[in-house]
Design a protein around this motif. Structure first.
Motif, mmCIF file in Angstrom:
data_model
loop_
_atom_site.group_PDB
_atom_site.id
_atom_site.type_symbol
_atom_site.label_atom_id
_atom_site.label_comp_id
_atom_site.label_asym_id
_atom_site.label_seq_id
_atom_site.Cartn_x
_atom_site.Cartn_y
_atom_site.Cartn_z
ATOM 1 N N LYS A 53 0.867 -1.125 -0.108
ATOM 2 C CA LYS A 53 0.080 -0.005 -0.218
ATOM 3 C C LYS A 53 0.971 1.526 -0.288
ATOM 4 O O LYS A 53 0.638 2.372 -0.616
ATOM 5 N N MET A 54 2.057 1.283 0.643
ATOM 6 C CA MET A 54 2.929 2.350 0.854
ATOM 7 C C MET A 54 3.601 2.367 -0.723
ATOM 8 O O MET A 54 3.940 3.653 -1.034
ATOM 9 N N PHE A 55 4.083 1.435 -1.088
ATOM 10 C CA PHE A 55 5.224 1.476 -2.142
ATOM 11 C C PHE A 55 4.718 0.765 -3.414
ATOM 12 O O PHE A 55 5.383 0.835 -4.522
ATOM 13 N N GLY A 56 3.524 0.398 -3.461
ATOM 14 C CA GLY A 56 2.995 -0.240 -4.646
ATOM 15 C C GLY A 56 3.819 -1.735 -5.105
ATOM 16 O O GLY A 56 3.383 -2.081 -6.149
ATOM 17 N N PRO B 290 -1.948 4.774 -3.114
ATOM 18 C CA PRO B 290 -3.003 5.809 -3.524
ATOM 19 C C PRO B 290 -2.502 7.159 -4.245
ATOM 20 O O PRO B 290 -1.477 7.483 -3.944
ATOM 21 N N PRO B 291 -3.362 7.721 -4.799
ATOM 22 C CA PRO B 291 -3.050 8.984 -5.545
ATOM 23 C C PRO B 291 -2.836 9.940 -4.572
ATOM 24 O O PRO B 291 -3.501 9.615 -3.332
ATOM 25 N N GLY C 188 -6.584 6.615 -17.326
ATOM 26 C CA GLY C 188 -6.382 5.608 -16.372
ATOM 27 C C GLY C 188 -4.993 6.007 -15.565
ATOM 28 O O GLY C 188 -4.305 4.864 -15.283
ATOM 29 N N VAL C 189 -4.581 7.091 -15.595
ATOM 30 C CA VAL C 189 -3.333 7.323 -14.708
ATOM 31 C C VAL C 189 -3.568 7.012 -13.476
ATOM 32 O O VAL C 189 -4.290 7.444 -12.769
ATOM 33 N N LYS C 190 -2.298 6.524 -12.766
ATOM 34 C CA LYS C 190 -2.151 6.254 -11.289
ATOM 35 C C LYS C 190 -1.210 7.210 -10.856
ATOM 36 O O LYS C 190 -0.309 7.098 -11.047
#
Lengths: 622, 355, 209
Positions: free
Chosen positions: A406-409, A510-511, A619-621
């Motif tokens: 969640k923090m670093f993807g 998250p964005p 669809g930009v993250k």
């Protein structure tokens, strides 16, 4: 558009982190800084264990040993455990309640930089004439007698870092009270959020006594006051009271968020909602409350008299009840569930017996009359390491694996994670179990060596071997982090597949605005509810609109830097003429920065609806 | 109650006995050698028994949970149970009962150990009938004053067995803590107030431990905290009385006999006597008693609390005390040649009130 | 409602101090901060009570020798009045009357300075007449730390008020500035409440003996 998604140079990234007010980036700062201090404290622990491996060892000298043991305790509690918990609170709590940021993003950044500069200041003592050497408790008669500036570093460093913690605590409280998404009632908050809430309240009420105690120490040592000098009417017992009125709640400040992390992990990997949620909440609040009623059990041998000792003994034992409730609730969360043994879950599962061991010795220590034997021996050392390593450090390691994506993807390697786990678990029990008995057969704590022929050799050697296993485990974890970061395989919203709470409904990471639309919360474990209803994502509670965001700011760094400089001035004022000007200059930087902050308007900026929609199309993250 | 608890704890006893084997009888709290330590040991056993019971229950439930409910297929969705009031009441009520079981004897024992009323019962001479020892803790040595007997000794605490000995505890510099593990729990020596407690030294256990118990400082007090040991000689009452009589007989510094010892005494009188007394009277004010009283030095079990008492070690200690006890207050207070140290050693070895 | 929006007395909301999310956060956060401050002062009071009259010799002044009612009573009255004038200021803030608010705040600040001046005179008096200083005894350390901490709060409060008054003199009230004034006045009330306790615990109980 979407300028915020563009690639940046190294300098720009560093500047971004120096000025960031985004709770997710501050979380990463806390993780890195806390992790660094954790390694430092761990290194100090290894020196301690090497010195005590054999009798009459002279790996370090007596004076240096006292510095190492003091810095080990102080670093681990103030600079490693708490900041690492703050990392997870920052990273996860706002997401769990459906907020776009914390209530005071600027103060969040200020809290971090104060902690960071306080920690750096404290550790600079190693290079500037010697570290503090009166134990992390720094009892007054010894801390006043201690020569050099070691204790001054302790007092000033903790003062600065303590302000940071206090600010963080207030920030989290306001965030949880004011910023919950629609439908997120108190009794729907995830347990990690609840425990953050209670721990923050404890910070708010427990840190002021420490602040005052440390002020007294500073005044006595550096300004000629007499709070603790009994020849001038002072009283050292006041320090003991103030320290423990802070110190005991501090233990709960550490353990409650750890309970929170484990509660999330048990529910997630048992695929089952937390058993007895309301009693878990109740128990958390009750533990927090009782945490203020028991401080004198650290002072049973101080001579407070049988009445005080008896009252505090019974109050201490009472804490076993809500803690027991929690243990059984966790077991029954797994009961009838569908347990998957991921790395975080392994830590959670191992936590139960480890922590129960620490808990029961806590009750034993609470029996005042028997505590006269345990007090200040290795029995106590064993007890609090069972609680703090078996509880808090396990939770930090579990949280690191659990929240890393969640923090670093990207996911930490599970195989290496499990190797770390087993090494650490075995090393931990090997190190500390035997210490109960070392204490009972007559080994006081905080001794730099022991003599042969007193029956202490075997136990200490075993303990040292265990410590090496933990060190190896930590190295494996570091390797894991490096490998993972290099590979950087991106993962989706819910990489564990069993996420229940709001943070898993968001992209990983998250964005920066977290939620494009605030989610509608329909019960406990809202994301799980939506998944069970066949929804891929949360139902929004609002139409897409402009999002108000705070601007980055360099001021928190400057405020903290000013105090850091001023601290040198305070300390060297007695030795050097330049002390006073440096003190004044430091305070000028701090108050000047604060003035700039209050005079210059900073209304933040808005992300416009159109940009958000455009992001969605591409669809930009972010 | 006590007997019943003991009977139930048989298996636990076996474990304890095994563990006690690791410790030494002169040091281990698991081999109680007196009423206080025994009381504390019983409390330990009671609490351990309750706690082992708790651990067993938790472990059984825990093992069942983690073995029976492993995930069998990726698609299974377990029933989402909210909780169970019945279970929750059970695991709230039972711990409360257990806490009561432990709390009652704890409170009773806490009050019993704090009962020092005989210290306040003065007879017509203004003295107590009970034996009182004033303990004064210093960086890194211990002074023991017997106010009723009006004598002072250091490092070796001499006590009679099988009777309650009462202690006044204070520190002269920084906080220390007075602990004789096998005889009873510790009590801090604060700088600003006198703490009081009592101990009882069991004669049979003392005999088994070779009449010597080890005492320790249990509160971090500086670099040599680890080395701030003392010894307890527990003697039958008659021998203790004899020792007191012999001590009191020394009213003037004893004249050394051999020529070398006489030379040593001269050196001692010039360089050492400012801090170290060689007469036991407690008439000098506390502040002037800056170093350990050496009246009975020749009979000390150890030099500096940690080295075997022989000529070689005394010389080593006098030559470089810093190397043996870092941070001690004697380093640098005197400047003696090797010959002078030899002479002083000879003199010190001869300081014995009893043969 | 936007923070920068312009208002008239008619459109001005009833609770301008908590009409935006930022203001609500500030309001709550500040109350919590005051909770922490309460513990801070409670700690100082406890220490003061423990060390009251703890002096190393018989020639040192004790509480009953030091304190004089008229001066302390005057200081108390001045600070209590300043609390009242800050209430007036907030009353005008809620009525969107910026000028009157500034006026009452100005009076509050003057009273604050009067209090601070008397406190400095008081400390000076103790130091020179009684040789009761920060370093002369544990009693001295505890006394000056407790009362001095309060004094430092007063000084900070004054600086805060003055900064706000000068900074916002041109632009007046909106939903961005109103919470700032409100929070500063909360702080001022808190200082006042602490003083009531100091008056009771330190001075009244001190004079009784």
């Amino acid at each position: 558009m979407s300028t915020y998604a563009q690639k940046k140079g190294v300098g720009a990234v560093i500047w971004d982190y120096l000025t960031t007010v985004d709770h997710k980036k501050i979380a990463i700062l806390y993780l890195i800084a806390g992790g660094f201090f954790f390694l430092l404290g761990g290194l100090e622990a290894m020196f301690i264990r090497i010195q005590l491996a054999i009798p009459n060892n002279n790996f370090v000298s007596a004076g240096l040993y006292n510095e190492i043991l003091t810095m080990h305790g102080t670093t681990m509690i103030f600079l490693a455990a708490m900041p690492l918990l703050f990392a997870f609170m920052n990273a996860v709590m706002p997401l769990q309640i459906g907020a776009r940021d914390v209530a005071f993003p600027f103060l969040n950044s200020l809290g971090f930089w104060l902690f960071f500069f306080g920690g750096i200041f404290l550790n600079l003592s190693w290079f500037l004439g010697g570290a503090p050497d009166a134990g992390w408790t720094s009892y007054a008669s010894l801390s006043l007698a201690s020569e050099g500036h070691g204790i001054d570093f302790y007092a000033l460093g903790l003062q600065i870092a303590g302000f940071g913690t206090l600010i963080g605590g207030i920030n989290f409280l306001v965030t949880i009270i004011n910023m919950r998404a629609p439908g997120m009632t108190y009794m729907r908050m995830p347990l990690f959020t609840w425990s953050t809430f209670v721990a923050s309240a404890l910070i708010l009420f427990a840190f002021p006594p420490l602040t005052i105690g440390v002020f007294f120490l500073t005044f006595d040592r550096m300004f000629g006051a007499n709070f603790f000098d009994h020849t001038m009417g002072g009283n050292t017992i006041i320090w003991e009271h103030l320290f423990w009125i802070f110190g005991h709640p501090e233990v709960y400040i550490l353990i409650l968020p750890s309970f929170g992390i484990f509660s999330e992990i048990f529910a997630t990997f048992s695929r089952k909602r937390l058993f007895g949620y309301s009693s878990m909440v109740f128990a958390t609040v009750l533990i927090g409350f009782l945490g203020f009623m028991v401080w004198a059990h650290h002072m049973f041998t101080t001579g407070l008299g049988p009445i005080a000792n008896a009252i505090f003994a019974v109050a201490t034992m009472a804490i076993a009840v809500p803690t027991g409730i929690k243990i059984f609730n966790w077991i029954f969360t797994m009961w009838g569930g569908s347990i998957k043994f991921t790395t975080p879950m392994l830590y959670a599962v191992a936590f139960i017996p480890s922590f129960v061991m620490g808990g029961v010795t806590g009750v034993m220590l609470g029996a005042a009359a028997a505590d006269y034997q345990y007090h200040d021996t290795y029995f106590v050392v064993a007890h609090f390491h069972y609680v703090i390593v078996g509880g808090v450090v396990f939770a930090l390691l579990a949280g690191t694996h659990f929240y890393w994506p969640k923090m670093f993807g990207t996911m930490l390697n599970e195989l290496l994670g499990k190797i770390t786990f087993w090494l650490f678990l075995i090393g931990f029990h090997l190190t500390f179990f035997i210490q109960h008995f070392l204490g009972l057969i007559g080994m006081p704590r905080r001794i730099f060596t022991f003599l042969p022929g007193q029956g202490l050799e075997t136990g200490n050697l075993i303990s040292t071997i265990g410590a090496f296993l933990m060190a190896v485990a930590t190295i494996v974890l570091l390797v894991n982090i490096v490998i993972t970061s290099v590979k950087n395989v991106k993962v989706g919203n819910d990489p564990w597949g069993d996420g229940r709470t709001l943070e898993w409904a968001l992209p990983s990471p998250p964005p920066f605005y977290n939620f494009k639309q605030l989610p509608l919360v329909r019960g406990l474990d809202p994301y799980w509810i939506e998944k069970m209803n066949g929804n891929k994502e949360m139902t929004p509670a609002e139409p897409i609109g402009d999002i108000h965001m705070p601007n980055n700011s360099f001021i928190p760094f400057m405020i903290s830097l000013g105090l850091f400089i001023a601290a040198f001035g305070v300390m060297y004022r007695v030795d050097h003429a330049w002390g006073l000007p440096v003190l004044i200059a430091g305070l000028a930087i701090t108050f000047g920065s604060m003035m700039v902050r209050s005079i210059k308007d900073d209304h933040g900026y808005h992300i416009h609806k159109e940009d958000l929609l455009e992001d969605e199309d591409k669809g930009v993250k972010a | 109650m006590k007997r019943l608890a003991k009977w139930r704890l048989l298996p636990l006893f076996a474990v304890m006995a095994l563990l006690a084997g690791c410790g030494e009888p002169f040091l281990s709290a698991l081999q109680p050698a007196g009423e206080v330590a025994q009381l504390q040991f019983d409390l330990m056993l009671l609490s351990t028994a309750i706690m082992v019971g708790v651990i067993v229950i938790v472990t059984v439930l825990f093992i069942i949970a983690i073995t029976r409910f492993r995930r069998k297929s990726e698609n299974e969705i377990p029933k989402q149970v909210e909780g169970s009031h019945k279970l929750e009441i059970i695991w709230t009520a039972i711990p409360i009962l257990l806490v009561f079981v432990l709390a009652i004897p704890t409170v009773a024992a806490t009050f019993k150990l704090a009962d020092v009323s005989p210290m306040d019962e003065k007879n017509e001479d203004g003295k107590t009938d009970a034996l009182v020892v004033n303990v004064r803790a210093n960086l890194y040595w211990w002074e023991f004053e017997y106010p009723n007997e009006e004598i002072v000794t250091s490092q070796d605490l001499i006590v009679p067995t099988d009777e309650k000995v009462y202690f006044n505890l204070i520190a002269s510099d920084v906080k220390h803590s007075f602990w004789i593990p096998s005889v009873g729990g510790k009590m801090d020596t604060n700088t600003e107030n006198i703490n009081r407690f009592w101990l009882n030294f069991d004669d049979a256990a003392a005999d088994e431990a070779g009449r010597i118990f080890y005492g320790k400082c249990a509160e971090l007090c500086g670099p040599s905290h680890a080395l701030m040991d003392f010894k307890v000689k527990a003697l039958p009452r008659a021998e203790f009385d004899q020792w007191v009589t012999d001590m009191k007989a020394v009213t003037e510094p004893v004249q050394a006999e051999t020529a070398e010892a006489q030379a040593g005494q001269e050196v001692f009188n010039n360089s050492c006597i400012g801090c170290h007394a060689v007469t036991p009277a407690n008439t000098t004010p506390e502040a002037a008693r800056m170093g350990p009283n050496l009246t009975d030095f020749g009979n000390r079990t150890l030099v500096a609390g940690i080295l075997e008492n022989n000529e070689e070690n005394i010389k080593k200690w006098l030559k470089d005390p810093e190397a043996i006890k870092p941070g001690n207050k004697m380093t640098g207070k005197y400047d003696l040649s090797d010959e002078e140290i030899d002479a002083v050693t000879e003199y010190l070895m001869g300081l014995k009130v009893q043969e | 409602m936007q923070a920068e929006e312009k208002f008239t007395p008619e459109t001005w909301p009833a609770s301008p101090e908590k009409s935006t999310l930022e203001a609500k956060n500030k309001f709550l956060g500040f109350w919590l901060f005051l909770g922490g401050e309460t513990v801070l002062f409670a700690t100082l009071f406890a220490t003061y009570l423990a060390l009251k009259d703890k002096v190393p010799g018989t020639d040192h002044a004790l509480a009953k020798d030091l304190f004089e009612m008229p001066l302390v009573f005057l200081m108390t009255m001045i600070l209590l009045t300043s609390s009242l004038t800050s209430v007036y200021a907030m009353y005008h803030m809620k009525n969107f009357d910026f000028k009157k608010m500034q006026l009452w705040l100005g009076i509050t600040v003057l009273l604050g300075f009067a209090f601070l001046g008397l406190e400095i005179y008081e400390f000076n008096h103790y130091v020179h007449e009684f040789h009761h200083t920060f370093t002369s005894s544990a009693f001295g350390s505890a006394f000056y730390t407790l009362v001095g901490f309060h004094g430092a709060h007063v000084a900070f409060g004054l600086a805060w008020f003055i900064t706000l008054m000068v900074r916002n003199s041109k632009r007046g009230l909106d939903l961005y500035t109103a919470p700032k004034f409100y929070v500063a006045s909360l702080y001022w009330h808190f200082i006042d409440v602490v003083w009531v306790f100091i008056f009771t615990v330190v001075y009244l109980m001190g004079m009784v003996g």
